[in-house]
Design a protein around this motif. Structure first.
Motif, mmCIF file in Angstrom:
data_model
loop_
_atom_site.group_PDB
_atom_site.id
_atom_site.type_symbol
_atom_site.label_atom_id
_atom_site.label_comp_id
_atom_site.label_asym_id
_atom_site.label_seq_id
_atom_site.Cartn_x
_atom_site.Cartn_y
_atom_site.Cartn_z
ATOM 1 N N ILE A 1 -7.058 47.012 9.733
ATOM 2 C CA ILE A 1 -6.233 46.639 10.684
ATOM 3 C C ILE A 1 -4.966 45.671 10.332
ATOM 4 N N VAL A 2 -5.061 45.115 9.069
ATOM 5 C CA VAL A 2 -4.103 44.536 8.227
ATOM 6 C C VAL A 2 -3.047 45.673 8.113
ATOM 7 N N ALA A 3 -3.499 46.554 7.499
ATOM 8 C CA ALA A 3 -2.490 47.726 6.879
ATOM 9 C C ALA A 3 -1.808 48.129 8.198
ATOM 10 N N GLY A 4 -2.562 48.140 9.523
ATOM 11 C CA GLY A 4 -1.745 48.384 10.678
ATOM 12 C C GLY A 4 -0.610 47.273 10.946
ATOM 13 N N LEU A 5 -1.037 46.062 10.952
ATOM 14 C CA LEU A 5 -0.184 45.139 11.243
ATOM 15 C C LEU A 5 1.115 45.198 10.146
ATOM 16 N N PHE A 6 0.681 45.399 8.992
ATOM 17 C CA PHE A 6 2.013 45.558 7.809
ATOM 18 C C PHE A 6 2.844 46.618 8.389
ATOM 19 N N ALA A 7 2.452 47.773 8.772
ATOM 20 C CA ALA A 7 3.331 48.743 9.083
ATOM 21 C C ALA A 7 4.027 48.491 10.290
ATOM 22 N N TYR A 8 3.261 47.862 11.274
ATOM 23 C CA TYR A 8 3.975 47.233 12.612
ATOM 24 C C TYR A 8 5.156 46.533 12.105
ATOM 25 N N ALA A 9 4.783 45.435 11.420
ATOM 26 C CA ALA A 9 5.739 44.263 10.894
ATOM 27 C C ALA A 9 6.982 44.721 10.298
ATOM 28 N N LEU A 10 6.749 45.802 9.381
ATOM 29 C CA LEU A 10 7.812 46.292 8.725
ATOM 30 C C LEU A 10 8.853 47.335 9.819
ATOM 31 N N PHE A 11 8.125 48.067 10.501
ATOM 32 C CA PHE A 11 8.850 48.752 11.321
ATOM 33 C C PHE A 11 9.637 48.064 12.644
ATOM 34 N N GLN A 12 8.981 47.090 12.916
ATOM 35 C CA GLN A 12 9.686 46.054 13.868
ATOM 36 C C GLN A 12 10.913 45.453 13.458
ATOM 37 N N LEU A 13 10.987 45.138 12.131
ATOM 38 C CA LEU A 13 12.330 44.746 11.707
ATOM 39 C C LEU A 13 13.284 45.806 11.564
ATOM 40 N N ILE A 14 12.920 46.941 11.438
ATOM 41 C CA ILE A 14 13.827 48.171 11.385
ATOM 42 C C ILE A 14 14.374 48.672 12.677
ATOM 43 N N PHE A 15 13.436 48.961 13.640
ATOM 44 C CA PHE A 15 13.552 49.702 14.887
ATOM 45 C C PHE A 15 13.384 48.405 16.044
ATOM 46 N N GLY A 16 12.935 47.352 15.896
ATOM 47 C CA GLY A 16 13.018 46.559 16.973
ATOM 48 C C GLY A 16 11.743 46.425 17.409
ATOM 49 N N PRO A 17 11.318 45.584 18.474
ATOM 50 C CA PRO A 17 9.648 45.274 18.834
ATOM 51 C C PRO A 17 9.403 46.176 19.646
ATOM 52 N N GLY A 18 8.080 46.237 19.662
ATOM 53 C CA GLY A 18 7.221 47.144 20.472
ATOM 54 C C GLY A 18 7.332 48.713 19.826
ATOM 55 N N ILE A 19 7.711 48.781 18.638
ATOM 56 C CA ILE A 19 7.845 50.103 18.101
ATOM 57 C C ILE A 19 6.601 50.749 18.066
ATOM 58 N N PRO B 1 -5.475 50.833 12.600
ATOM 59 C CA PRO B 1 -3.995 50.812 12.065
ATOM 60 C C PRO B 1 -3.439 51.550 13.212
ATOM 61 N N LEU B 2 -4.146 52.992 13.587
ATOM 62 C CA LEU B 2 -3.189 53.746 14.291
ATOM 63 C C LEU B 2 -3.206 53.206 15.971
ATOM 64 N N LEU B 3 -4.098 52.509 16.114
ATOM 65 C CA LEU B 3 -4.176 51.635 17.526
ATOM 66 C C LEU B 3 -2.890 50.934 17.547
ATOM 67 N N ILE B 4 -2.587 50.443 16.512
ATOM 68 C CA ILE B 4 -1.415 49.457 16.461
ATOM 69 C C ILE B 4 -0.079 50.089 16.386
ATOM 70 N N ILE B 5 0.137 51.049 15.411
ATOM 71 C CA ILE B 5 1.243 51.455 15.173
ATOM 72 C C ILE B 5 1.627 52.863 15.738
ATOM 73 N N ALA B 6 0.323 53.790 15.953
ATOM 74 C CA ALA B 6 0.817 54.953 16.324
ATOM 75 C C ALA B 6 0.739 55.059 18.033
ATOM 76 N N GLY B 7 -0.082 53.923 18.730
ATOM 77 C CA GLY B 7 -0.295 53.951 19.913
ATOM 78 C C GLY B 7 -1.061 55.108 20.711
ATOM 79 N N LYS B 8 -0.770 55.393 21.750
ATOM 80 C CA LYS B 8 -1.425 56.377 22.654
ATOM 81 C C LYS B 8 -0.571 57.161 23.597
#
Lengths: 311, 366
Positions: free
Chosen positions: B194-212, B289-296
């Motif tokens: 889950i930390v890996a998922g949070l990392f990917a989210y934190a990284l992509f949030q900086l680039i693409f904006g929140p809720g990515i 991690p997919l639950l967090i960054i890839a969504g549904k």
């Protein structure tokens, strides 16, 4: 500069431009991994800091980050400890079967079967735990509540769904069993044959041989195996998120329907529906989890590394 | 330690009367079939007792287990001696622990097969969940998502992992970087998913904006989990390549990088493929991690890089069970079906890895 020449005497092959590039790429890949690790720390910290000092409204009723994260840390550690208490003796037993008890022909298939447990996705463990295991544990919990409810752990009232922290701990135990078994088995197999045979020649029974020759040799290996299992149990998400019916309290009661949640499960449950500062709070709890598991793994690997140098 | 090994059989040798000089060299032993007999007896006794008293299967099995341990220990104690009895006790306990460890594996396999097999129809594989309420629907979108995201993770992890392994084996030597890298890669295997998922989210949030939510973010998160496994297995395999082969190549004037590409890696290719396949199998089942960054989502998405959620099999399983919809039974049935498909994929990858490893690995040269 190009083609062959120069370093002939050093025993190295000729050095070309391609060589320099290739070595650079290889080194770059290694550095990239270190950067990724640093990146994990950096981005989690960067996104987590706003979550430390948010408005009270983002902590779902708790005042401040510490009082929000404390029950989660408690639940995480409690579930992991339950898992370790169950898994460690079992894993050592299974490792002994594959290293010393089973006939040589059986040992490999047996070890492989246990490895299969590690291959099953955690979401399937979650399904199994909530659907199959939890209802079947309820009679056991009722028995515990009736007979040993003077222990604070089994005070009850029993959760009728069986979705308690003890159930979560049992599922976690099944999930960390393979890793503890695999590492213990490896160190058991490394016991010097001469020590074992010497013990047997002195008339020791098989168990006495294991106690006097195998265990002393394997002690540091077992400790690090257990710590690696602990790291796995602390960070396991989906199985706990599905099995545990959590309310975010701090309690010793293991079999009631009021349970502490764990950091990882809390993130998985809350994150998809969160936005704004709530996300930062969750990332901050993730940072706490990362630091704790990193420390545990770091310590475990240090013990392994020291053991290797020693002997 | 030695005191535990000394036997207590002849403590009073000199005090014995001189007439009786023979010390027994052998002790009465239980026959070879004793453990099996004790087990059979315990199972039979527990079975009879259980049927008479109307116990459940679990109670009978637990009682038989305890009875078996007690029976073999008691028998040994009566016929043999205390030390032998303890040995029998530990043997029984060790095998019991193995039997207990098998229970979850068997019951899990059985549950998933029994509940999942009826779901595997043609529609289940070809349909999606778009506009599906209640019965029907399929997992095509989830299978596509899992394949694409896992493929993306493999495309990132294999070059990085393999080159790092090459660095560690061929260039790093005993340098400080190599030692730290080896150690930190080991530590990295323990990063919670889950930390890996949070990392990917934190990284992509900086680039693409929140809720990515993005499929490629899932690939990034999974590659963080996959790289250490790839490095470990590749490193192990590269170290197995005999130094003779490298030296023979150097002696022919081949530069080092071509030696690595043409001699070292091809020699260890089977092992590398095995390791990579096992690593893929490990991350293919990751959920958190997919639950967090890839969504549904309910429809097929073929674009890893589009700014939209992407369904995957584990996430599908999770949501189908926890949010099954109004007639809950259909959603939960689909969850079991998806779980079975997921297990089949992971097991197939595992078996493939073992097969490649056993079939194509070079015979031990040493």
């Amino acid at each position: 500069m190009s083609t062959t020449t120069t370093e002939r005497g050093t025993g190295r092959p000729a050095r070309q431009r391609g060589d320099v590039v290739f070595a650079g790429v290889a080194k770059g890949a290694g550095v990239l991994i270190l950067l990724a690790l640093a990146g994990v720390t950096f981005f989690l910290t960067f996104e987590g800091i706003p979550g430390l000092t948010g408005d009270d409204s983002v902590y779902s009723g708790k005042d401040g980050f510490l009082s929000y994260v404390w029950p989660l840390v408690y639940g995480t550690v409690l579930a992991a400890l339950i898992a370790l208490l169950i898994a460690t003796p079992l894993a050592i037993g299974v490792a002994l079967v594959t290293s010393h008890y089973a006939p040589a022909r059986l040992a490999r298939p047996v070890a492989y079967t246990i490895d299969l447990l590690a291959a099953i996705p955690s979401v399937v463990y979650g399904l199994w735990g909530i659907n199959f295991l939890a209802p079947r544990l309820v009679p056991g919990y009722q028995f515990l509540q009736e007979h040993v409810s003077w222990l604070p752990f089994f005070a009850g009232p029993t959760a009728t769904t069986g979705r308690t922290i003890l159930t979560a701990g049992i599922v976690l135990a099944v999930m960390i069993l393979p890793i503890i078994t695999a590492i213990s088995r490896e160190v058991f197999l490394q016991t010097p044959k001469l020590h074992e045979e010497a013990a047997l020649a002195l008339g020791a029974t098989r168990w006495e041989m294991i106690r006097t020759a195998v265990f002393p040799h394997a002690r540091s290996g077992i400790v690090s195996a257990v710590m690696l299992g602990l790291g796995r149990a602390l960070g396991e998400t989906m199985a706990v998120a599905m099995v545990l019916s959590a309310t975010g309290v701090v309690t010793f009661n293991l079999i009631s329907s009021v349970n502490p949640s764990t950091i990882a499960a809390n993130i998985a449950l809350q994150f998809p529906e969160s936005s704004g500062e709530r996300v930062n709070v969750l990332i901050a709890t993730g940072l706490v989890l990362f630091v704790v598991t990193f420390a545990v793994n770091f310590a475990a690997r240090s013990i392994v590394a020291r053991g290797q140098i020693k002997g | 330690m030695t005191d535990q090994l000394t036997t207590t059989e002849s403590p009073s040798l000199d005090s014995e009367p001189p007439v009786q000089l023979t010390v027994p060299l052998s002790h009465p032993r239980l026959p070879r079939w004793a453990p099996l007999a004790a087990l059979a007896f315990s199972v039979a006794a527990a079975g009879v007792l259980g049927i008479l008293l109307g116990w459940g299967l679990v109670a009978i099995a637990s009682f038989a287990t305890v009875l078996n341990v007690v029976a073999i220990t008691g028998w040994s104690r009566a016929v043999e001696n205390a030390r032998a009895a303890k040995d029998r006790l530990m043997t029984a306990l060790v095998w019991t622990s193995f039997a207990i460890a098998l229970v979850p594996l068997l019951s899990l396999t059985w549950t998933v097969l029994a509940k999942g097999l009826p779901q595997l129809t043609g529609e289940f594989f070809t349909g999606t969940m778009r506009n599906v309420i209640g019965e029907g629907g399929g997992i095509q979108h989830a299978i596509v998502g899992t394949l694409l995201i896992t493929l993306g993770a493999a495309v990132i992890s294999v070059p990085v992992g393999l080159m790092t392994a090459v660095y560690l084996v061929e260039y790093g030597g005993d340098s400080r970087l190599a030692r730290w890298l080896t150690f930190l890669v080991d530590v990295m295997t323990g990063i919670p998913s889950i930390v890996a998922g949070l990392f990917a989210y934190a990284l992509f949030q900086l680039i693409f904006g929140p809720g990515i939510r993005m499929g490629f973010g899932g690939s990034i998160a999974l590659s963080l989990l996959m790289i250490p496994v790839v490095v470990r297995s590749c490193e192990e395999m590269l170290r197995l390549v005999p130094a003779d082969l490298r030296e023979a190549s150097y002696a022919l004037g081949v530069p080092k990088w071509r030696t690595i590409l043409r001699v070292v890696i091809p020699t260890s290719l089977a092992g590398i493929v095995t390791g990579v396949t096992l690593a893929v199998a490990r991350v293919a089942g990751e959920t958190a991690p997919l639950l967090i960054i890839a969504g549904k989502t309910d429809s097929v998405s073929w674009n890893l890089f589009s700014d939209a959620p992407m369904m995957t099999l584990p996430v599908f399983t999770y949501y189908s069970y926890t949010q099954p919809g109004i007639p809950a039974s259909f959603g939960q049935e689909r969850a079991w079906g998806a779980a079975l498909v997921l297990i089949l994929i992971v097991m197939a990858l595992n078996l493939l890895a073992r097969y490649v490893g056993a079939r194509f690995s070079p015979k031990k040269a040493r």
